[in-house]
Design a protein around this motif. Structure first.
Motif, PDB file in Angstrom:
ATOM      1  N   TRP A 429       0.835  -1.210   0.000  1.00 42.65           N
ATOM      2  CA  TRP A 429       0.000   0.000   0.000  1.00 42.65           C
ATOM      3  C   TRP A 429       0.871   1.263   0.000  1.00 42.65           C
ATOM      4  CZ3 TRP A 429      -4.465   2.234  -0.868  1.00 42.65           C
ATOM      5  CH2 TRP A 429      -4.765   3.462  -0.268  1.00 42.65           C
ATOM      6  N   GLY A 430       1.878   1.296   0.864  1.00 43.69           N
ATOM      7  CA  GLY A 430       2.762   2.461   0.921  1.00 43.69           C
ATOM      8  C   GLY A 430       3.487   2.685  -0.396  1.00 43.69           C
ATOM      9  N   PHE A 431       3.967   1.603  -0.996  1.00 45.43           N
ATOM     10  CA  PHE A 431       4.656   1.688  -2.287  1.00 45.43           C
ATOM     11  C   PHE A 431       3.708   2.219  -3.361  1.00 45.43           C
ATOM     12  CE2 PHE A 431       6.336   0.275  -6.307  1.00 45.43           C
ATOM     13  CZ  PHE A 431       7.723   0.340  -6.152  1.00 45.43           C
ATOM     14  N   ALA A 432       2.485   1.691  -3.400  1.00 40.07           N
ATOM     15  CA  ALA A 432       1.507   2.086  -4.425  1.00 40.07           C
ATOM     16  C   ALA A 432       1.102   3.550  -4.281  1.00 40.07           C
ATOM     17  CB  ALA A 432       0.271   1.185  -4.327  1.00 40.07           C
ATOM     18  N   VAL A 433       0.884   3.995  -3.048  1.00 42.84           N
ATOM     19  CA  VAL A 433       0.494   5.394  -2.822  1.00 42.84           C
ATOM     20  C   VAL A 433       1.618   6.329  -3.267  1.00 42.84           C
ATOM     21  CG1 VAL A 433       0.034   7.132  -1.036  1.00 42.84           C
ATOM     22  CG2 VAL A 433      -1.131   4.928  -0.952  1.00 42.84           C
ATOM     23  N   THR A 434       2.854   5.979  -2.915  1.00 47.03           N
ATOM     24  CA  THR A 434       4.001   6.832  -3.250  1.00 47.03           C
ATOM     25  C   THR A 434       4.219   6.911  -4.754  1.00 47.03           C
ATOM     26  OG1 THR A 434       5.060   6.208  -1.165  1.00 47.03           O
ATOM     27  CG2 THR A 434       6.442   7.261  -2.812  1.00 47.03           C
ATOM     28  N   ILE A 435       4.277   5.760  -5.416  1.00 44.24           N
ATOM     29  CA  ILE A 435       4.528   5.766  -6.861  1.00 44.24           C
ATOM     30  C   ILE A 435       3.361   6.391  -7.612  1.00 44.24           C
ATOM     31  CG2 ILE A 435       3.595   3.454  -7.415  1.00 44.24           C
ATOM     32  CD1 ILE A 435       6.881   4.897  -8.801  1.00 44.24           C
ATOM     33  N   GLY A 436       2.145   6.170  -7.115  1.00 43.42           N
ATOM     34  CA  GLY A 436       0.963   6.768  -7.747  1.00 43.42           C
ATOM     35  C   GLY A 436       0.995   8.282  -7.653  1.00 43.42           C
ATOM     36  N   ALA A 437       1.330   8.804  -6.466  1.00 45.58           N
ATOM     37  CA  ALA A 437       1.384  10.257  -6.281  1.00 45.58           C
ATOM     38  C   ALA A 437       2.473  10.874  -7.155  1.00 45.58           C
ATOM     39  CB  ALA A 437       1.641  10.586  -4.807  1.00 45.58           C
ATOM     40  N   CYS A 438       3.630  10.207  -7.248  1.00 46.36           N
ATOM     41  CA  CYS A 438       4.733  10.717  -8.082  1.00 46.36           C
ATOM     42  C   CYS A 438       4.343  10.758  -9.563  1.00 46.36           C
ATOM     43  CB  CYS A 438       5.983   9.865  -7.900  1.00 46.36           C
ATOM     44  SG  CYS A 438       6.759  10.001  -6.280  1.00 46.36           S
ATOM     45  N   LEU A 439       3.719   9.678 -10.048  1.00 45.95           N
ATOM     46  CA  LEU A 439       3.332   9.610 -11.458  1.00 45.95           C
ATOM     47  C   LEU A 439       2.238  10.619 -11.793  1.00 45.95           C
ATOM     48  CD1 LEU A 439       3.361   5.725 -11.994  1.00 45.95           C
ATOM     49  CD2 LEU A 439       5.011   7.393 -12.887  1.00 45.95           C
ATOM     50  N   LEU A 440       1.259  10.761 -10.905  1.00 46.37           N
ATOM     51  CA  LEU A 440       0.185  11.736 -11.136  1.00 46.37           C
ATOM     52  C   LEU A 440       0.727  13.165 -11.096  1.00 46.37           C
ATOM     53  CD1 LEU A 440      -2.676  10.155  -8.986  1.00 46.37           C
ATOM     54  CD2 LEU A 440      -2.719  10.472 -11.463  1.00 46.37           C
ATOM     55  N   GLY A 441       1.726  13.385 -10.235  1.00 49.72           N
ATOM     56  CA  GLY A 441       2.295  14.723 -10.109  1.00 49.72           C
ATOM     57  C   GLY A 441       3.027  15.191 -11.351  1.00 49.72           C
ATOM     58  N   ILE A 442       3.413  14.270 -12.211  1.00 48.09           N
ATOM     59  CA  ILE A 442       4.143  14.620 -13.442  1.00 48.09           C
ATOM     60  C   ILE A 442       3.291  15.472 -14.384  1.00 48.09           C
ATOM     61  CG2 ILE A 442       5.056  13.614 -15.596  1.00 48.09           C
ATOM     62  CD1 ILE A 442       6.189  11.328 -13.880  1.00 48.09           C
ATOM     63  N   TYR A 443       1.981  15.259 -14.357  1.00 46.44           N
ATOM     64  CA  TYR A 443       1.080  15.948 -15.301  1.00 46.44           C
ATOM     65  C   TYR A 443       1.180  17.464 -15.173  1.00 46.44           C
ATOM     66  CZ  TYR A 443      -3.204  17.775 -17.350  1.00 46.44           C
ATOM     67  OH  TYR A 443      -4.106  18.507 -18.090  1.00 46.44           O
ATOM     68  N   SER A 444       1.233  18.130 -16.304  1.00 48.60           N
ATOM     69  CA  SER A 444       1.198  19.589 -16.351  1.00 48.60           C
ATOM     70  C   SER A 444       0.646  20.033 -17.701  1.00 48.60           C
ATOM     71  CB  SER A 444       2.597  20.175 -16.147  1.00 48.60           C
ATOM     72  OG  SER A 444       2.580  21.581 -16.318  1.00 48.60           O
ATOM     73  N   THR A 445      -0.075  21.137 -17.713  1.00 47.44           N
ATOM     74  CA  THR A 445      -0.606  21.673 -18.978  1.00 47.44           C
ATOM     75  C   THR A 445       0.464  22.434 -19.754  1.00 47.44           C
ATOM     76  OG1 THR A 445      -1.389  23.614 -17.751  1.00 47.44           O
ATOM     77  CG2 THR A 445      -2.985  21.825 -18.125  1.00 47.44           C
ATOM     78  N   ASP A 446       1.558  22.781 -19.064  1.00 44.79           N
ATOM     79  CA  ASP A 446       2.663  23.491 -19.722  1.00 44.79           C
ATOM     80  C   ASP A 446       3.617  22.469 -20.339  1.00 44.79           C
ATOM     81  OD1 ASP A 446       4.433  25.819 -20.262  1.00 44.79           O
ATOM     82  OD2 ASP A 446       5.762  24.760 -18.875  1.00 44.79           O
ATOM     83  N   PRO A 447       3.828  22.500 -21.653  1.00 49.37           N
ATOM     84  CA  PRO A 447       4.665  21.491 -22.333  1.00 49.37           C
ATOM     85  C   PRO A 447       6.093  21.403 -21.787  1.00 49.37           C
ATOM     86  CG  PRO A 447       3.450  22.796 -23.937  1.00 49.37           C
ATOM     87  CD  PRO A 447       3.257  23.456 -22.621  1.00 49.37           C
ATOM     88  N   PHE A 448       6.711  22.555 -21.492  1.00 48.38           N
ATOM     89  CA  PHE A 448       8.084  22.552 -20.987  1.00 48.38           C
ATOM     90  C   PHE A 448       8.162  21.902 -19.606  1.00 48.38           C
ATOM     91  CE2 PHE A 448      11.519  24.644 -18.539  1.00 48.38           C
ATOM     92  CZ  PHE A 448      12.605  24.195 -19.278  1.00 48.38           C
TER      93      PHE A 448
END
Length: 480
Positions: A429-448
């Motif tokens: 659970w801890g691993f999944a929450v951490t990796i999930g939050a990191c991957l979701l955090g990558i998203y941005s509307t700014d291309p750069f």
């Protein structure tokens, strides 16, 4: 006769909880939560992250620290004992690599703090070209790389003093803000509604892509693992210490959020998001000074404490993780010999050059951003994506430990739970929450920003894979 000194050295659970609180928590976490999660709506998320992530994470760290009480290398030592030296190298590399972004942000944060400390605002600093701000940041970074190469010990003392003063100011801010309406009833305080809508977040794209901010905020408990066995009766008192820590952090987060809600309108914050991300703590202490009739006094004190803290942390972040990586037992087997070169001051000089190339390259890249506020906001988010990746190894080490529990278990060790299924579930659970939050955090509307959020961890990951390959090639060439 011989037992009494040992007993006197045993610490109370309240002492460990207070120590952990000062290590894990900071005023910046409260401000970032308020800004990214629409003011008081962050309170629900804080409670959720404490109950479902922070407490089990801390208890797992306690078990690892208790079992491997003789290990001084932290996570790398745990991985080495449970999975072997190669995986320990990757854990050590991750711990070092995530500091590449962190190092870049310290120079930027220090210069911004200086602008507040000198001018009382950042109007001039934010108006100049990002080419100049990043050139100044690069100059500061290179200077402190030189300081790190000289092995100056006074920096650690300054960091401790600045960190302690910042911690005290964070607590005082909450106390003084709640007292402000009684002292200055005409202070034009913001009002907010005490209904459920004010505390329950909007579960939208912005919410889920900002979760890494909260995970990053509550991480770092692995730093207290060496103290588990210094407690009186660890099996009973360590859970108490961690629950006490969670309560203190939760109270600080909730009361701090309410204090900020008395100052700032979330709608205004959302309308100028990067300005508040870059300047939020200074603005908060500035307003606090106005309520108490002392002008910018509190802000200036906070600014200079922060400058000392940022720059001293910059030196320590260049030096300490590098020593942990290159000074480990695994270094000679997986890292090219040239990187292990030590100068006359005992610093890993070629390792520092590697830091200069990576962190310096990131600083230079950010000259492409429109303004200094955008750079600071981007670094805050990039840090929240990259830094929690080191926590992944805590969960990996815990799962590996529980798989071999009969080999490592002893009567003195603290255990989070005796139930194997529950232990595995907590680790996964801890691993999944951490990796999930990191991957979701990558998203941005700014291309750069999106490209940087993807490229940074990928480049660091690939470099970690390449170094052992280079080392293997060099050894093969030397033999043949």
């Amino acid at each position: 006769m011989n037992e009494s000194p040992k007993k006197s050295q045993k610490m109370m659970w309240t002492t460990l909880a207070t120590m952990a609180f000062s290590i894990v928590w900071s005023f910046g976490n409260v401000v970032n939560g308020f800004i990214y999660f629409d003011g008081t709506k962050v309170i629900f998320s804080w409670i959720l992250i404490f109950l479902l992530f922070f407490i089990p994470y801390s208890l797992m760290v306690g078990e690892l620290g208790s079992v491997f009480k003789e290990s001084e290398g932290g996570v790398s030592s745990w991985i080495n004992a449970t999975m072997g030296p190669k995986w320990a190298y990757y854990a050590g590399w991750t711990f070092w690599a995530v500091h590449v972004v962190y190092i870049s942000s310290k120079g930027t944060g220090g210069l911004r703090g200086m602008a507040w400390g000198i001018f009382g605002n950042t109007t001039w600093y934010d108006s100049i070209s990002t080419s100049w701000t990043q050139l100044a940041t690069l100059a500061v970074f290179l200077f402190f790389c030189w300081v790190a190469s000289r092995g100056v010990p006074v920096i650690k003392t300054l960091s401790t003093i600045a960190g302690s003063s910042m911690f005290i100011m964070s607590i005082l801010f909450i106390i003084m803000m709640f007292a402000a309406p009684a002292i200055n009833p005409h202070g034009n305080f913001m009002s907010f509604s005490w209904n459920w809508k004010s505390f329950i977040p909007d579960f939208n794209v912005k919410y889920f892509t900002s979760l890494s901010i909260l995970v990053f905020a509550v991480g770092g408990a692995e730093k207290i693992s060496p103290y588990v066995n210094k407690l009186k009766d660890p099996s009973r008192n360590f859970p108490k210490a961690m629950l006490g820590l969670a309560v203190m952090v939760m109270v600080s987060a909730i009361l701090g959020t309410i204090a900020l809600a008395m100052m700032f309108d979330p709608k205004a914050v959302n309308g100028h998001l990067n300005e508040y991300i870059s300047n939020g703590p200074y603005m908060a202490f500035g307003k606090l000074g106005e309520y108490y009739g002392v002008g910018g006094l509190f802000m200036y004190i906070y600014a200079w404490c922060n400058v000392i803290g940022q720059f001293s942390t910059l030196v320590i972040s260049i030096d300490a993780p590098l020593r942990m990586l290159l000074g480990s037992k695994e270094a000679k087997d997986f890292i090219p010999q040239k990187l292990l070169k030590v100068n006359k001051h005992g610093a890993y000089i070629n390792g520092i050059w590697m830091v200069i190339c990576l962190s310096g390259g990131l600083i230079a890249l950010q000259a492409l951003m429109p303004n200094a506020q955008d750079i600071m906001a981007q670094l805050v988010k990039l840090n929240s994506i990259v830094m929690p990746m080191r926590y992944l190894w805590v969960f990996v080490a815990y799962i590996a430990l529980r798989k071999q529990i009969k080999q490592f278990q002893n009567s003195d060790s603290y255990q989070m739970t005796k139930h194997q299924g529950l232990a595995y579930s907590a680790g996964v659970w801890g691993f999944a929450v951490t990796i999930g939050a990191c991957l979701l955090g990558i998203y941005s509307t700014d291309p750069f920003t999106l490209a940087l959020n993807i490229a940074t961890p990928v480049v660091l990951f690939l470099l970690g894979l390449i170094l052992p390959t280079i080392k293997h090639y060099q050894e093969t060439k030397a033999k043949g």
